[in-house]
Scaffold this motif. Structure first.
Motif, short mmCIF file in Angstrom:
data_model
loop_
_atom_site.label_atom_id
_atom_site.label_comp_id
_atom_site.label_asym_id
_atom_site.label_seq_id
_atom_site.Cartn_x
_atom_site.Cartn_y
_atom_site.Cartn_z
N PHE A 1 -8.61 16.00 5.73
CA PHE A 1 -8.11 15.13 4.67
C PHE A 1 -6.79 15.66 4.14
N GLY A 2 -5.79 14.83 4.11
CA GLY A 2 -4.45 15.25 3.70
C GLY A 2 -4.15 15.08 2.23
N GLY A 3 -5.16 14.76 1.44
CA GLY A 3 -4.93 14.56 0.01
C GLY A 3 -5.01 15.84 -0.78
N GLU A 4 -4.81 15.70 -2.06
CA GLU A 4 -4.82 16.84 -2.97
C GLU A 4 -6.01 16.74 -3.92
N PHE A 5 -6.67 17.86 -4.17
CA PHE A 5 -7.78 17.93 -5.11
C PHE A 5 -7.24 18.37 -6.47
N VAL A 6 -7.63 17.63 -7.51
CA VAL A 6 -7.18 17.93 -8.86
C VAL A 6 -8.39 17.91 -9.80
N SER A 7 -8.20 18.42 -11.01
CA SER A 7 -9.28 18.49 -11.98
C SER A 7 -9.38 17.26 -12.87
N ASN A 8 -8.24 16.59 -13.09
CA ASN A 8 -8.25 15.41 -13.97
C ASN A 8 -7.04 14.53 -13.69
N MET A 9 -7.02 13.37 -14.32
CA MET A 9 -5.99 12.37 -14.08
C MET A 9 -4.59 12.86 -14.51
N ASN A 10 -4.54 13.78 -15.46
CA ASN A 10 -3.24 14.30 -15.92
C ASN A 10 -2.49 15.08 -14.85
N GLU A 11 -3.19 15.53 -13.82
CA GLU A 11 -2.56 16.33 -12.75
C GLU A 11 -1.97 15.46 -11.64
N ILE A 12 -2.09 14.15 -11.78
CA ILE A 12 -1.61 13.25 -10.73
C ILE A 12 -0.15 12.93 -10.96
N ALA A 13 0.66 13.21 -9.95
CA ALA A 13 2.11 13.02 -10.06
C ALA A 13 2.49 11.55 -9.96
N GLU B 1 -11.95 16.04 -8.78
CA GLU B 1 -13.20 16.68 -8.39
C GLU B 1 -14.32 16.48 -9.41
N SER B 2 -15.53 16.50 -8.86
CA SER B 2 -16.74 16.38 -9.68
C SER B 2 -16.89 17.59 -10.59
N LYS B 3 -17.48 17.34 -11.74
CA LYS B 3 -17.79 18.44 -12.66
C LYS B 3 -18.94 19.29 -12.13
N THR C 1 0.81 -1.22 0.00
CA THR C 1 0.00 0.00 0.00
C THR C 1 0.85 1.27 0.00
N SER C 2 1.93 1.28 0.75
CA SER C 2 2.75 2.49 0.86
C SER C 2 3.44 2.85 -0.46
N GLU C 3 3.43 1.95 -1.43
CA GLU C 3 4.02 2.22 -2.73
C GLU C 3 2.99 2.76 -3.72
N TYR C 4 1.72 2.71 -3.36
CA TYR C 4 0.64 3.07 -4.27
C TYR C 4 0.07 4.45 -3.96
N THR C 5 -0.39 5.11 -5.01
CA THR C 5 -1.11 6.37 -4.90
C THR C 5 -2.59 6.05 -5.03
N PHE C 6 -3.38 6.59 -4.12
CA PHE C 6 -4.83 6.40 -4.15
C PHE C 6 -5.46 7.56 -4.91
N VAL C 7 -6.36 7.22 -5.84
CA VAL C 7 -7.08 8.24 -6.61
C VAL C 7 -8.58 7.98 -6.47
N ALA C 8 -9.30 8.93 -5.92
CA ALA C 8 -10.76 8.89 -5.90
C ALA C 8 -11.21 9.73 -7.08
N ASP C 9 -11.64 9.06 -8.15
CA ASP C 9 -12.09 9.78 -9.34
C ASP C 9 -13.58 10.05 -9.21
#
Length: 120
Positions: free
Chosen positions: A108-120, A89-91, A47-55
């Motif tokens: 929540f310590g995560g980051e909000f982004v607009s789309n999958m391209n913004e994920i590092a 984030e939702s549209k 788990t510590s190697e993975y990035t979680f994405v809530a789309d």
């Protein structure tokens, strides 16, 4: 079912993606939780190697009665030990606000982004 959801592990990119769309209701929560646990078991020791994405980009509505459950989900995501946490984030402006408020309530310590391209 009033929404669609998909949980998947992208081993090559080290992503754990939970995508939820439509109008989320209490009747959908059990299936989503079960799918999350099944896919999560595939990476349990890594788990510590993975990035979680809530789309949540296609999420149209969250019933007010589910906001507490949403807060608990954010707590769970934060406690699992993922390398990084992102929320796409939702549209929908109203849904975006609901999600941000739920995240703020539990720091929540995560980051909000607009789309999958913004994920590092």
């Amino acid at each position: 079912m009033t929404n669609s959801y998909k949980i998947e592990v992208d081993a090559s990119r080290k992503l754990f993606v939970a995508a939820v769309g439509g109008s989320f209701q209490i009747s959908d929560a059990g299936g989503l939780a079960m799918a999350f646990l099944m896919e999560g078991s595939k990476i349990q020791s890594q788990t510590s190697e993975y990035t979680f994405v809530a789309d949540l980009s296609e999420l149209e509505n969250v019933e007010p009665s589910l906001l507490d459950m949403l807060e608990q989900a954010f707590k769970m995501y934060s406690s699992i030990g993922f390398k990084k946490l992102y929320v796409i984030e939702s549209k929908s402006a109203a849904t975006r606000q609901q999600i941000r408020e739920a995240a703020e309530k539990m720091n929540f310590g995560g980051e909000f982004v607009s789309n999958m391209n913004e994920i590092a």
